[in-house]
Design a protein around this motif. Structure first.
Motif, mmCIF file in Angstrom:
data_model
loop_
_atom_site.group_PDB
_atom_site.id
_atom_site.type_symbol
_atom_site.label_atom_id
_atom_site.label_comp_id
_atom_site.label_asym_id
_atom_site.label_seq_id
_atom_site.Cartn_x
_atom_site.Cartn_y
_atom_site.Cartn_z
ATOM 1 N N ASN A 106 4.929 -3.157 1.777
ATOM 2 C CA ASN A 106 4.883 -4.610 1.932
ATOM 3 C C ASN A 106 4.337 -5.062 3.277
ATOM 4 O OD1 ASN A 106 6.096 -4.415 -0.539
ATOM 5 N ND2 ASN A 106 8.001 -5.396 0.042
ATOM 6 N N VAL A 107 4.496 -4.248 4.285
ATOM 7 C CA VAL A 107 3.970 -4.601 5.608
ATOM 8 C C VAL A 107 2.632 -3.884 5.852
ATOM 9 C CG1 VAL A 107 4.411 -4.620 8.093
ATOM 10 C CG2 VAL A 107 6.292 -5.018 6.486
ATOM 11 N N GLY A 108 2.674 -2.540 5.806
ATOM 12 C CA GLY A 108 1.440 -1.783 6.023
ATOM 13 C C GLY A 108 0.384 -2.086 4.972
ATOM 14 N N GLY A 109 0.809 -2.249 3.718
ATOM 15 C CA GLY A 109 -0.134 -2.560 2.645
ATOM 16 C C GLY A 109 -0.804 -3.901 2.850
ATOM 17 N N THR A 110 -0.051 -4.875 3.336
ATOM 18 C CA THR A 110 -0.622 -6.188 3.613
ATOM 19 C C THR A 110 -1.661 -6.109 4.723
ATOM 20 O OG1 THR A 110 1.389 -7.330 2.886
ATOM 21 C CG2 THR A 110 -0.091 -8.545 4.345
#
Length: 376
Positions: A106-110
């Protein structure tokens, strides 16, 4: 306006095998867009993505948004103009069990998606789908506004707050509105309520759990019957995302930012009330209240509501269905003898027939264009 905006345009949807992502992909395909999907495999063989046979109607790429190299290859090859980012680890319980996976996704993918958007000249509009849980929940009896403080008690909620902060940072640093005429990239985040509809089979999510129990003639077990949530039919927020993206394409300087897309106040009801109405529309069933006999497995907020004044004022967007209509449409999907692409389109048409009476922005065709068939 919406009909013409996406026709013939290349639109990338991350998370297209998921619940909301699959419905968005169907709708965009019917609007004549060249839809590219990038996501993990669907969770079950009964998911809306499988039922609607989207793998043969759009260009479907199975991949992980944590894999930056593969994602960048897709951007380089497809050169999307619109990007709807929905890929995420979306379950609170899983975020407790696998916090690193949740933050990486959710963070790195964004960050991976935004980097690809930054480095791809064709990208003009980016819509990051986060969650109403991005707000610091103070158990208010009124709705949160886009300017209210972000937070997150649990890992999942905090990743959505992080995603919002990342969105603002990229907009300020790389897609700054003061330099819009140089980069021509518009970036927004959207926050929806508790979305219900057909084709969602995730575990530990209320409606799928209810449907499984009802199909097996078992009582529905509910943990927090008095918790209040903003329930809305899946096509409601998606109509907002589409309308917003079309506005951003025309005027990125005005429409870039954070947006709430929630139901009206009458659709903000308790979990117990929703379950009772679901049983009523199903035609049979019963439920058990576990709140007095079982300790909660993880923290759950008691009340959560959204203020949608901004979307109503600036986009002329507003919810079309009340909570009973949302439940009826949901039950119709799960109880249908045959669910396929055409069935999903028929539900979109029924919804947009009502939508166009309320919002002329969706055009005379009812928000569904000629569509595309066959394989890409």
């Amino acid at each position: 306006m919406v009909n013409n905006e996406f026709k013939g345009k290349t639109v990338l949807v991350t998370g297209h095998t998921g619940f909301k992502g699959s419905w968005l992909a169907v709708w965009l395909n019917e609007l004549g867009a060249n839809v590219i999907g990038y996501s993990l495999e669907p969770n079950t063989a009964s998911d809306n993505f499988v039922a609607s046979d989207l793998a043969h109607r759009i260009k479907s790429v199975i991949g992980d948004i944590r894999d930056y190299a593969e994602l960048k290859k897709l951007f380089d090859k497809c050169q999307p103009e619109f990007v709807f980012h929905l890929a995420a680890q979306s379950l609170v319980k899983v975020s407790y069990e696998q916090p690193k996976l949740t933050y990486d996704t959710n963070v790195g993918g964004t960050v991976n998606v935004f980097e690809c958007c930054r480095l791809t000249d064709s990208v003009r509009v980016v819509v990051n789908v986060t969650s109403d849980k991005c707000y610091e929940n103070r158990e208010w009896l009124w709705g949160y506004r886009e300017t209210d403080r972000l937070g997150g008690y649990d890992p999942y909620s905090s990743t959505k707050a992080c995603s919002e902060i990342i969105t603002a940072a990229y907009r300020n640093s790389f897609f700054n509105l003061s330099e819009y005429r140089k980069h021509h990239k518009a970036l927004s985040s959207v926050r929806a309520g508790n979305v219900i509809g057909g084709g969602d089979w995730q575990k530990d999510r209320l409606v799928p759990d209810c449907v499984r129990a009802l199909r097996d003639s078992l009582p529905i077990c509910i943990r927090s019957p008095r918790s209040i949530r903003p329930w809305q039919y899946v096509l409601e927020p998606l109509s907002g995302y589409l309308l917003l993206a079309s506005k951003m394409s025309e005027d990125g300087e005005t429409y870039s930012g954070a947006w709430n897309f929630g139901p009206d106040n009458k659709s903000v009801i308790t979990v117990e009330d929703l379950v009772k109405r679901l049983i009523q529309y199903w035609g049979s069933g019963q439920y058990k209240d576990l709140s007095k006999t079982r300790s909660p497995e993880y923290h759950e907020s008691k009340s959560l509501m959204l203020d949608i004044s901004k979307a109503m004022a600036m986009l002329d967007w507003r919810p079309v269905l009340d909570v009973d209509e949302a439940i009826r449409h949901t039950v119709e999907w799960y109880k249908a003898d045959i669910v396929d692409y055409d069935f999903c389109v028929s539900q979109i048409r029924e919804y947009t027939d009502k939508l166009t009476k309320r919002s002329p922005a969706f055009g005379p065709e009812g928000g569904v264009g000629e569509g595309q068939t066959g394989e890409n």
